[in-house]
Design an enzyme around this catalytic site. Structure first.
Site, PDB file in Angstrom:
ATOM      1  N   GLU A 102      30.668  47.343  46.797  1.00  0.00           N
ATOM      2  CA  GLU A 102      32.009  48.380  47.445  1.00  0.00           C
ATOM      3  C   GLU A 102      32.055  49.072  46.760  1.00  0.00           C
ATOM      4  N   THR A 117      48.926  31.720  43.255  1.00  0.00           N
ATOM      5  CA  THR A 117      48.903  32.208  42.834  1.00  0.00           C
ATOM      6  C   THR A 117      47.218  32.922  41.927  1.00  0.00           C
ATOM      7  N   GLY A 141      31.872  45.198  43.183  1.00  0.00           N
ATOM      8  CA  GLY A 141      30.896  46.498  42.756  1.00  0.00           C
ATOM      9  C   GLY A 141      30.119  47.070  43.218  1.00  0.00           C
ATOM     10  N   GLY A 187      56.323  42.119  43.009  1.00  0.00           N
ATOM     11  CA  GLY A 187      57.519  42.992  43.298  1.00  0.00           C
ATOM     12  C   GLY A 187      57.272  42.641  44.738  1.00  0.00           C
ATOM     13  N   HIS A 239      26.057  45.356  77.756  1.00  0.00           N
ATOM     14  CA  HIS A 239      25.568  45.582  77.424  1.00  0.00           C
ATOM     15  C   HIS A 239      25.565  47.646  77.737  1.00  0.00           C
ATOM     16  N   LEU A 250      38.642  34.568  49.204  1.00  0.00           N
ATOM     17  CA  LEU A 250      38.861  35.381  50.408  1.00  0.00           C
ATOM     18  C   LEU A 250      40.012  34.975  50.832  1.00  0.00           C
ATOM     19  N   ALA A 251      40.371  36.039  51.617  1.00  0.00           N
ATOM     20  CA  ALA A 251      41.503  36.409  51.623  1.00  0.00           C
ATOM     21  C   ALA A 251      41.802  35.763  53.103  1.00  0.00           C
ATOM     22  N   HIS A 252      41.763  35.707  54.194  1.00  0.00           N
ATOM     23  CA  HIS A 252      40.703  34.599  54.825  1.00  0.00           C
ATOM     24  C   HIS A 252      41.018  33.157  54.799  1.00  0.00           C
ATOM     25  N   GLY A 284      49.622  39.973  47.837  1.00  0.00           N
ATOM     26  CA  GLY A 284      49.235  40.134  46.515  1.00  0.00           C
ATOM     27  C   GLY A 284      48.528  41.037  45.860  1.00  0.00           C
TER      28      GLY A 284
HETATM   29  P1  FAD Z   1      46.355  36.779  45.351  1.00  0.00           P
HETATM   30  O1  FAD Z   1      46.473  37.243  46.914  1.00  0.00           O
HETATM   31  O2  FAD Z   1      45.731  36.618  44.164  1.00  0.00           O
HETATM   32  O3  FAD Z   1      48.409  36.554  45.472  1.00  0.00           O
HETATM   33  C1  FAD Z   1      48.721  35.564  44.697  1.00  0.00           C
HETATM   34  C2  FAD Z   1      50.021  36.576  44.051  1.00  0.00           C
HETATM   35  O4  FAD Z   1      50.384  35.733  43.268  1.00  0.00           O
HETATM   36  C3  FAD Z   1      49.976  37.663  43.596  1.00  0.00           C
HETATM   37  O5  FAD Z   1      50.749  39.036  43.992  1.00  0.00           O
HETATM   38  C4  FAD Z   1      50.727  37.416  42.134  1.00  0.00           C
HETATM   39  O6  FAD Z   1      50.825  38.572  41.779  1.00  0.00           O
HETATM   40  C5  FAD Z   1      50.991  36.145  43.159  1.00  0.00           C
HETATM   41  N1  FAD Z   1      51.832  35.451  41.112  1.00  0.00           N
HETATM   42  C6  FAD Z   1      50.624  34.612  39.618  1.00  0.00           C
HETATM   43  N2  FAD Z   1      51.715  34.394  39.292  1.00  0.00           N
HETATM   44  C7  FAD Z   1      52.843  33.903  39.604  1.00  0.00           C
HETATM   45  C8  FAD Z   1      53.877  33.502  38.940  1.00  0.00           C
HETATM   46  N3  FAD Z   1      54.249  32.574  37.924  1.00  0.00           N
HETATM   47  N4  FAD Z   1      55.100  33.842  39.093  1.00  0.00           N
HETATM   48  C9  FAD Z   1      55.589  34.708  41.000  1.00  0.00           C
HETATM   49  N5  FAD Z   1      54.305  34.803  41.415  1.00  0.00           N
HETATM   50  C10 FAD Z   1      53.163  34.557  40.574  1.00  0.00           C
HETATM   51  N6  FAD Z   1      38.272  38.791  49.919  1.00  0.00           N
HETATM   52  C11 FAD Z   1      38.850  39.632  51.574  1.00  0.00           C
HETATM   53  O7  FAD Z   1      38.480  38.706  52.228  1.00  0.00           O
HETATM   54  N7  FAD Z   1      37.782  40.397  52.199  1.00  0.00           N
HETATM   55  C12 FAD Z   1      37.937  41.819  51.345  1.00  0.00           C
HETATM   56  O8  FAD Z   1      37.715  42.671  52.027  1.00  0.00           O
HETATM   57  C13 FAD Z   1      38.004  42.081  49.947  1.00  0.00           C
HETATM   58  N8  FAD Z   1      38.612  42.587  49.162  1.00  0.00           N
HETATM   59  C14 FAD Z   1      38.491  42.228  47.931  1.00  0.00           C
HETATM   60  C15 FAD Z   1      38.624  43.881  47.002  1.00  0.00           C
HETATM   61  C16 FAD Z   1      39.144  43.310  45.802  1.00  0.00           C
HETATM   62  C17 FAD Z   1      38.686  45.029  45.054  1.00  0.00           C
HETATM   63  C18 FAD Z   1      39.775  42.431  45.424  1.00  0.00           C
HETATM   64  C19 FAD Z   1      39.400  42.286  44.029  1.00  0.00           C
HETATM   65  C20 FAD Z   1      39.458  41.733  46.510  1.00  0.00           C
HETATM   66  C21 FAD Z   1      38.737  41.687  47.495  1.00  0.00           C
HETATM   67  N9  FAD Z   1      39.194  39.822  48.042  1.00  0.00           N
HETATM   68  C22 FAD Z   1      38.479  40.213  49.004  1.00  0.00           C
HETATM   69  C23 FAD Z   1      40.259  38.950  47.235  1.00  0.00           C
HETATM   70  C24 FAD Z   1      41.054  38.389  48.527  1.00  0.00           C
HETATM   71  O9  FAD Z   1      42.156  39.296  47.395  1.00  0.00           O
HETATM   72  C25 FAD Z   1      41.487  37.396  47.502  1.00  0.00           C
HETATM   73  O10 FAD Z   1      40.822  35.832  48.015  1.00  0.00           O
HETATM   74  C26 FAD Z   1      42.734  37.150  48.306  1.00  0.00           C
HETATM   75  O11 FAD Z   1      43.927  37.904  47.768  1.00  0.00           O
HETATM   76  C27 FAD Z   1      42.834  35.381  47.910  1.00  0.00           C
HETATM   77  O12 FAD Z   1      44.590  35.371  48.103  1.00  0.00           O
HETATM   78  P2  FAD Z   1      46.160  34.088  47.049  1.00  0.00           P
HETATM   79  O13 FAD Z   1      46.668  34.977  47.879  1.00  0.00           O
HETATM   80  O14 FAD Z   1      45.080  33.190  46.966  1.00  0.00           O
HETATM   81  O15 FAD Z   1      45.647  35.062  46.055  1.00  0.00           O
HETATM   82  P1  NAI Z   2      30.975  37.746  42.949  1.00  0.00           P
HETATM   83  O1  NAI Z   2      31.399  37.000  41.948  1.00  0.00           O
HETATM   84  O2  NAI Z   2      30.905  38.892  44.127  1.00  0.00           O
HETATM   85  O3  NAI Z   2      29.789  39.239  41.448  1.00  0.00           O
HETATM   86  C1  NAI Z   2      29.486  39.503  40.080  1.00  0.00           C
HETATM   87  C2  NAI Z   2      28.146  40.017  39.903  1.00  0.00           C
HETATM   88  O4  NAI Z   2      28.119  40.296  38.411  1.00  0.00           O
HETATM   89  C3  NAI Z   2      27.268  38.893  40.789  1.00  0.00           C
HETATM   90  O5  NAI Z   2      26.409  39.052  41.048  1.00  0.00           O
HETATM   91  C4  NAI Z   2      26.785  38.377  39.040  1.00  0.00           C
HETATM   92  O6  NAI Z   2      25.365  37.484  39.276  1.00  0.00           O
HETATM   93  C5  NAI Z   2      26.932  39.390  38.140  1.00  0.00           C
HETATM   94  N1  NAI Z   2      27.398  38.979  36.940  1.00  0.00           N
HETATM   95  C6  NAI Z   2      28.209  38.259  36.356  1.00  0.00           C
HETATM   96  N2  NAI Z   2      27.966  38.277  34.371  1.00  0.00           N
HETATM   97  C7  NAI Z   2      27.064  39.848  34.652  1.00  0.00           C
HETATM   98  C8  NAI Z   2      27.132  39.939  33.654  1.00  0.00           C
HETATM   99  N3  NAI Z   2      27.508  39.376  32.238  1.00  0.00           N
HETATM  100  N4  NAI Z   2      26.223  41.162  33.950  1.00  0.00           N
HETATM  101  C9  NAI Z   2      25.893  40.970  34.498  1.00  0.00           C
HETATM  102  N5  NAI Z   2      25.405  41.057  35.779  1.00  0.00           N
HETATM  103  C10 NAI Z   2      27.071  39.871  36.116  1.00  0.00           C
HETATM  104  O7  NAI Z   2      31.928  38.606  42.266  1.00  0.00           O
HETATM  105  P2  NAI Z   2      32.515  40.321  41.821  1.00  0.00           P
HETATM  106  O8  NAI Z   2      32.315  41.585  42.731  1.00  0.00           O
HETATM  107  O9  NAI Z   2      33.862  40.689  41.060  1.00  0.00           O
HETATM  108  O10 NAI Z   2      34.399  40.008  43.459  1.00  0.00           O
HETATM  109  C11 NAI Z   2      34.570  38.603  42.786  1.00  0.00           C
HETATM  110  C12 NAI Z   2      35.264  38.424  44.321  1.00  0.00           C
HETATM  111  O11 NAI Z   2      35.889  39.186  44.687  1.00  0.00           O
HETATM  112  C13 NAI Z   2      34.321  37.708  44.882  1.00  0.00           C
HETATM  113  O12 NAI Z   2      34.567  36.135  44.568  1.00  0.00           O
HETATM  114  C14 NAI Z   2      35.058  38.265  46.839  1.00  0.00           C
HETATM  115  O13 NAI Z   2      34.762  36.638  47.303  1.00  0.00           O
HETATM  116  C15 NAI Z   2      35.928  38.976  46.376  1.00  0.00           C
HETATM  117  N6  NAI Z   2      36.159  39.593  46.898  1.00  0.00           N
HETATM  118  C16 NAI Z   2      35.609  39.977  48.920  1.00  0.00           C
HETATM  119  C17 NAI Z   2      35.375  40.720  48.583  1.00  0.00           C
HETATM  120  C18 NAI Z   2      35.128  40.254  50.540  1.00  0.00           C
HETATM  121  O14 NAI Z   2      35.292  39.422  51.084  1.00  0.00           O
HETATM  122  N7  NAI Z   2      34.441  41.783  50.717  1.00  0.00           N
HETATM  123  C19 NAI Z   2      35.563  42.319  48.388  1.00  0.00           C
HETATM  124  C20 NAI Z   2      35.434  42.542  46.941  1.00  0.00           C
HETATM  125  C21 NAI Z   2      35.723  41.445  46.793  1.00  0.00           C
END
Ligand code: FAD
Ligand code: NAI
Length: 469
Positions: A190, A146, A188, A38, A448, A323-325, A42
């Site tokens: 954050e 997706t 975990g 909706g 500086h 990662l988003a970027h 993402g």
């Molecule tokens: P997504 O953002 O997952 O978007 C995919 C979209 O596709 C979704 O909205 C979904 O509804 C839609 N979709 C899926 N299947 C279908 C379908 N069949 N039809 C229509 N729509 C569909 N990354 C960072 O770089 N910096 C951060 O600080 C950061 N913090 C994060 C914190 C958390 C708690 C989490 C969970 C992730 C974080 N990430 C962060 C990771 C980041 O959110 C993702 O890497 C990023 O959103 C990936 O972008 P994407 O466009 O590939 O997919």
């Molecule tokens: P992650 O891959 O960062 O961390 C998962 C952790 O869980 C690892 O340290 C791993 O060794 C541990 N683990 C795996 N299996 C386990 C088990 N059975 N018992 C105990 N520990 C176990 O994954 P996370 O934190 O879930 O994040 C997912 C993704 O979201 C990441 O890949 C990250 O790129 C993205 N993300 C990015 C952020 C940012 O850029 N600031 C913020 C949040 C998410």
């Protein structure tokens, strides 16, 4: 069912999909972007990067007001927590940003369609509209963006109340007394920091022998020490073997990763953050024969092409850091390739940041990777305790570490742990992108007093000539 014709249908409006759709429209393509959530934006805007950063900032202010300001002579007699207002701020950030994406899609004449997309064949996308009914989209190209979804552990059911994923952890109705975090990775740490600052006892259970195991070893060790000093308890080299719920509590059974005596931990909320998995369910990939790799990600070549002509994929659903970027970079590059230009992503220059306090940021290679690759390198390190601005701000924890090539002096990797690491890493990402030498950074004037002077000093230190250390 109504049928519409497009040049490109992007499935998913996350940072990968919506950016790709806008770029393709800028290049003259007739584009539709479909998302079943909706609201566009993402995972990142709705339940990821942005709500987590809103809560990280708010909880940091609470922590500062409680414990950080007295040293500056700012006296606050009574600090209170209004969790409802804090959550309200987070929700407003999300709705403002998703509204902004809707506006940008419209401005660029991308048709945004709210519904679930299924590939019927390589040029037909069926959409089950959220508001009811269906649409059939005929298109020359499809871009799958997706994203990813939460991964869990076998036998652990996420109910988003007592056993939560990051999504539940972003919306807890009250501060838990004790939160156990399974997985000492980015989410975990954050979200653990957020709830720890707001008053929860937080225990992190990590399977590997250190948190953030992918990071430069020196950085992750110091990071763990700093977070432990902030009050987070770590149980590394530990695995969870059972999670049992009652109405009022959750009991985890944990034991050493290599086997040994089991132990029980009781808490009120468990956060499962053991990684994310590619989101491909319901897409109809089987209808068109798109191939997945061994980890369930859509397999692509260097130009984001799947094995099916005309179907491309980008972002979390393909290989590489989630990662988003990175998703945005790929979205732009893929749109350019589809439109006949030369799109490219340099995977060596993608920074990663953990937005704790202090922040942790990295780009390029770790020392462990350089050793494994037999690269002849130098290390330049500079502590924030020797940086004047960090001293003035009483934010002296951490350091800048630059790894440079001994043959070319090029920057190969950079790792920062410090208050503003997330912003500071940009200079080093640019250095790697442009093939800049450590000496070039050392010769560049840095204002500086700024924390950025620590980057210059670390660059000087690769040649053993730091001035202030
Ligand atoms: P997504 O953002 O997952 O978007 C995919 C979209 O596709 C979704 O909205 C979904 O509804 C839609 N979709 C899926 N299947 C279908 C379908 N069949 N039809 C229509 N729509 C569909 N990354 C960072 O770089 N910096 C951060 O600080 C950061 N913090 C994060 C914190 C958390 C708690 C989490 C969970 C992730 C974080 N990430 C962060 C990771 C980041 O959110 C993702 O890497 C990023 O959103 C990936 O972008 P994407 O466009 O590939 O997919
Ligand atoms: P992650 O891959 O960062 O961390 C998962 C952790 O869980 C690892 O340290 C791993 O060794 C541990 N683990 C795996 N299996 C386990 C088990 N059975 N018992 C105990 N520990 C176990 O994954 P996370 O934190 O879930 O994040 C997912 C993704 O979201 C990441 O890949 C990250 O790129 C993205 N993300 C990015 C952020 C940012 O850029 N600031 C913020 C949040 C998410």
């Amino acid at each position: 069912m109504s049928e519409d014709k497009f040049d490109l249908v992007v499935i998913g409006a996350g940072p990968g999909g919506y950016v790709a759709a806008i770029r393709a429209a800028q290049l003259g393509l007739n584009v539709a972007c479909v998302d079943k959530r909706g609201e566009p934006g993402g995972t990142c805007l709705n339940v990821g990067c942005m709500p987590s950063k809103a809560l990280l900032h708010a909880s940091e202010l609470y922590e500062e007001a409680n414990h950080g300001m007295a040293q500056f002579g700012v006296k606050i007699d009574k600090v209170g927590l209004d969790l409802k207002t804090m959550m309200g701020h987070k929700e407003k950030v999300v709705s403002d940003l998703t509204g902004g994406v809707r506006f940008l899609l419209k401005k660029n004449k991308v048709e945004y369609i709210e519904g679930a997309a299924t590939l019927k064949d390589a040029t037909t996308v069926d959409v089950a509209l959220n508001k009811g009914g269906e649409r059939q989209l005929k298109t020359q190209y499809v871009m799958i963006a997706t994203g990813s979804e939460v991964a869990s552990l076998p036998g652990v059911e996420i109910d988003e109340k007592q056993v939560v994923s990051s999504t539940g952890a972003l919306s807890l109705p009250k501060v838990p007394k004790h939160m156990v975090v399974i997985g000492g990775g980015v989410i975990g740490l954050e979200m653990g920091s957020v709830w720890s600052r707001l008053g929860a006892e937080v225990t992190v259970v990590e399977f590997m022998d250190r948190i953030t195991p992918e990071m430069d070893g020196e950085v992750s060790k110091q990071f763990q020490r700093i977070l432990a000093k902030q009050g987070i308890t770590f149980k590394t080299s530990t695995k969870v073997t059972e999670v049992k719920k009652t109405k009022t509590a959750v009991t985890l059974t944990v034991e050493p990763a290599k086997g040994g005596d089991a132990e029980k931990i009781k808490c009120d909320v468990v956060l499962v953050s053991v990684g994310r998995k590619p989101h491909t369910a319901g897409l109809g990939l089987e209808n068109v024969g798109v191939v997945l790799d061994e980890r369930g990600r859509i397999e692509t070549d260097a130009h984001f092409r799947t094995n099916v002509a005309g179907i491309y994929a980008i972002g979390d659903v393909i290989k590489g850091p989630m990662l988003a970027h990175k998703a945005e970079d790929e979205g732009m590059a893929c749109a350019e390739i589809i439109a006949g230009y030369a799109g490219h992503v340099n995977y060596d220059a993608i920074p990663g940041v953990i937005y704790t306090m202090p922040e942790v940021a990295a780009v390029g290679k770790t020392e462990e990777q350089l050793k494994a690759d037999n690269v002849d390198y130098s290390v330049g390190k500079f502590p924030f305790s020797a940086n004047s601005r960090a001293k003035a701000n009483a934010a002296t924890e951490g350091f800048v570490k630059i790894l440079s090539c001994n043959k070319t002096d090029k920057v190969l990797g950079a790792h920062i742990i410090g208050a503003n690491a997330g912003n500071m890493i940009a200079e080093l990402a640019l250095a790697i992108e442009c093939g800049i030498a450590a000496e070039d950074i050392a010769l560049t004037s840095h204002a500086h007093p700024t924390e950025m002077e620590a980057v210059r000093e670390a660059a000087l230190a690769t040649d053993k000539r730091a001035i202030h250390a």
